[in-house]
Design a protein around this motif. Sequence first.
Motif, PDB file in Angstrom:
ATOM      1  N   MET A 155       3.572  10.404  55.650  1.00  0.00           N
ATOM      2  CA  MET A 155       4.152   9.553  55.814  1.00  0.00           C
ATOM      3  C   MET A 155       5.611   9.962  56.750  1.00  0.00           C
ATOM      4  O   MET A 155       6.431   8.601  57.245  1.00  0.00           O
ATOM      5  CB  MET A 155       5.044   8.909  54.757  1.00  0.00           C
ATOM      6  CG  MET A 155       5.168   9.565  53.315  1.00  0.00           C
ATOM      7  SD  MET A 155       6.035   8.448  52.694  1.00  0.00           S
ATOM      8  CE  MET A 155       5.233   9.431  50.858  1.00  0.00           C
ATOM      9  N   ALA A 156       5.950  10.767  57.254  1.00  0.00           N
ATOM     10  CA  ALA A 156       6.614  10.601  58.432  1.00  0.00           C
ATOM     11  C   ALA A 156       6.661  10.168  60.035  1.00  0.00           C
ATOM     12  O   ALA A 156       5.466  10.746  59.592  1.00  0.00           O
ATOM     13  CB  ALA A 156       7.586  12.356  58.258  1.00  0.00           C
ATOM     14  N   ASP A 157       7.277   9.605  60.306  1.00  0.00           N
ATOM     15  CA  ASP A 157       6.736   9.235  61.519  1.00  0.00           C
ATOM     16  C   ASP A 157       7.426  10.225  63.531  1.00  0.00           C
ATOM     17  O   ASP A 157       8.960  10.258  63.093  1.00  0.00           O
ATOM     18  CB  ASP A 157       7.845   7.479  62.150  1.00  0.00           C
ATOM     19  CG  ASP A 157       7.137   7.402  63.407  1.00  0.00           C
ATOM     20  OD1 ASP A 157       6.582   7.972  64.422  1.00  0.00           O
ATOM     21  OD2 ASP A 157       7.853   6.141  64.057  1.00  0.00           O
TER      22      ASP A 157
ATOM     23  N   ILE B 179      14.605  12.170  60.382  1.00  0.00           N
ATOM     24  CA  ILE B 179      12.757  11.023  60.769  1.00  0.00           C
ATOM     25  C   ILE B 179      12.764  10.012  59.604  1.00  0.00           C
ATOM     26  O   ILE B 179      12.777   9.644  58.863  1.00  0.00           O
ATOM     27  CB  ILE B 179      11.815  12.266  60.391  1.00  0.00           C
ATOM     28  CG1 ILE B 179      12.554  13.884  60.379  1.00  0.00           C
ATOM     29  CG2 ILE B 179      10.998  12.060  61.053  1.00  0.00           C
ATOM     30  CD1 ILE B 179      12.671  15.121  59.397  1.00  0.00           C
ATOM     31  N   ALA B 180      12.072   9.323  60.948  1.00  0.00           N
ATOM     32  CA  ALA B 180      11.733   8.025  60.297  1.00  0.00           C
ATOM     33  C   ALA B 180      10.230   8.189  59.924  1.00  0.00           C
ATOM     34  O   ALA B 180       9.622   7.982  60.097  1.00  0.00           O
ATOM     35  CB  ALA B 180      11.882   6.407  60.949  1.00  0.00           C
ATOM     36  N   LYS B 181      10.787   6.945  57.903  1.00  0.00           N
ATOM     37  CA  LYS B 181       9.089   7.135  57.861  1.00  0.00           C
ATOM     38  C   LYS B 181       8.026   5.774  58.281  1.00  0.00           C
ATOM     39  O   LYS B 181       8.982   4.968  59.330  1.00  0.00           O
ATOM     40  CB  LYS B 181       9.352   6.785  56.213  1.00  0.00           C
ATOM     41  CG  LYS B 181       9.694   7.686  55.781  1.00  0.00           C
ATOM     42  CD  LYS B 181       9.903   6.567  53.663  1.00  0.00           C
ATOM     43  CE  LYS B 181      10.333   7.885  53.034  1.00  0.00           C
ATOM     44  NZ  LYS B 181      10.890   7.889  51.192  1.00  0.00           N
ATOM     45  N   LYS B 182       6.977   6.198  58.190  1.00  0.00           N
ATOM     46  CA  LYS B 182       6.024   5.005  58.770  1.00  0.00           C
ATOM     47  C   LYS B 182       6.134   3.701  58.633  1.00  0.00           C
ATOM     48  O   LYS B 182       6.683   3.446  57.353  1.00  0.00           O
ATOM     49  CB  LYS B 182       4.688   5.758  58.715  1.00  0.00           C
ATOM     50  CG  LYS B 182       4.530   6.821  59.876  1.00  0.00           C
ATOM     51  CD  LYS B 182       3.244   7.460  59.190  1.00  0.00           C
ATOM     52  CE  LYS B 182       2.378   8.472  60.884  1.00  0.00           C
ATOM     53  NZ  LYS B 182       1.743   9.838  59.968  1.00  0.00           N
TER      54      LYS B 182
ATOM     55  N   ASN C 226      14.491   6.394  55.582  1.00  0.00           N
ATOM     56  CA  ASN C 226      13.870   7.965  56.693  1.00  0.00           C
ATOM     57  C   ASN C 226      14.020   8.603  55.618  1.00  0.00           C
ATOM     58  O   ASN C 226      14.164   9.143  54.224  1.00  0.00           O
ATOM     59  CB  ASN C 226      15.208   8.121  57.304  1.00  0.00           C
ATOM     60  CG  ASN C 226      15.860   6.916  58.071  1.00  0.00           C
ATOM     61  OD1 ASN C 226      14.457   6.670  59.430  1.00  0.00           O
ATOM     62  ND2 ASN C 226      16.141   6.267  58.049  1.00  0.00           N
ATOM     63  N   PHE C 227      13.327   9.906  56.279  1.00  0.00           N
ATOM     64  CA  PHE C 227      13.342  11.763  55.600  1.00  0.00           C
ATOM     65  C   PHE C 227      14.688  12.361  55.870  1.00  0.00           C
ATOM     66  O   PHE C 227      15.066  11.878  57.451  1.00  0.00           O
ATOM     67  CB  PHE C 227      12.157  12.204  55.689  1.00  0.00           C
ATOM     68  CG  PHE C 227      11.185  12.179  55.050  1.00  0.00           C
ATOM     69  CD1 PHE C 227      11.054  12.324  53.476  1.00  0.00           C
ATOM     70  CD2 PHE C 227      10.394  11.458  55.386  1.00  0.00           C
ATOM     71  CE1 PHE C 227      10.015  11.266  52.939  1.00  0.00           C
ATOM     72  CE2 PHE C 227       8.736  10.839  55.064  1.00  0.00           C
ATOM     73  CZ  PHE C 227       8.771  10.883  53.880  1.00  0.00           C
ATOM     74  N   TYR C 228      15.713  13.121  55.768  1.00  0.00           N
ATOM     75  CA  TYR C 228      17.074  13.543  55.692  1.00  0.00           C
ATOM     76  C   TYR C 228      16.935  15.249  55.586  1.00  0.00           C
ATOM     77  O   TYR C 228      16.596  15.672  54.672  1.00  0.00           O
ATOM     78  CB  TYR C 228      18.338  12.894  55.429  1.00  0.00           C
ATOM     79  CG  TYR C 228      17.744  11.772  55.428  1.00  0.00           C
ATOM     80  CD1 TYR C 228      18.796  10.737  56.465  1.00  0.00           C
ATOM     81  CD2 TYR C 228      17.625  10.809  54.520  1.00  0.00           C
ATOM     82  CE1 TYR C 228      19.069   9.480  56.977  1.00  0.00           C
ATOM     83  CE2 TYR C 228      18.122   9.532  54.740  1.00  0.00           C
ATOM     84  CZ  TYR C 228      18.634   9.054  55.571  1.00  0.00           C
ATOM     85  OH  TYR C 228      18.253   7.548  55.834  1.00  0.00           O
TER      86      TYR C 228
END
Lengths: 150, 111
Positions: free
Chosen positions: A115-117, A134-137, A55-57
């Motif tokens: 690359m963020a989903d 935010i989840a990564k693809k 993920n991104f945070y």
Amino acid sequence: MNLIEWKKPGFNSSLSELDLLQNELSKFFDADFMDSRFFGRNSVPAVDFAEDDDNFYLFMDIPGVDKKDIDLTISRNVLIIKGEKKNLKNVDQEKVYHNEIWYGTFERSITLPDMADDSNVKADLKDGVLVVTIAKKESVKPRQIEVKVN
Amino acid sequence: MSKENIIVPAGKISSTKDQITLQLEMPGVSKDNLDIIIENKLLRIEGEKQMPDFKNGWLHRERRTGKYVKEYTLEDEVDENSIKAAMNKGILTLTVDIKEKAKPRKIAISG
């Protein structure tokens, strides 16, 4: 006897002290007045951005803001966080002696990495800190590839 | 451990005729990471800001890290045994009662 003009060490510019001062002043006036250095130091709340494998945070300090006063929208990989920090209710006959706490609306938009989903976003508010995950693809996540040895 | 940053929290002080209220903004502090100490008329508030540890995973940082510290002197007019504290949405609210003898009072005019 020759007189040699004295120059400050490392001061090779032909600008006089006065010109330098003028430049500094101009910089001040050219600065964006919405810049947090000038007005409402909190109207653009500070954010941190981090990532791990999945993920991104995004972390944003917004003490005193209610969950219902935050509006999160995401479109085309741009995350927009809008909100309002409401003044705490004034008690009857209350006198305020000293106030450093800022109130008002704030807004911040953040362009997410490719690359963020953007269909997989979660938000949580805890102890005055907003955390958006935010989840990564799937395709960009690190994965283990098994090596077969024949 | 490296030297810790000290963050001075933004605050608001207000009062009614019975109480003084102090509010301090301490985002990232839960009530378990908060210390309120009263010693010799000195009120000291310390809060450890909880930050996740991403090591090399930080991409961008603006938020301040460290420990919130703020100190106040308690005047004789307040009753230090009456201090109450509550932590809500990253804001610490302390209330303290004003001693009866320090409250404004009306003086009747005789005659």
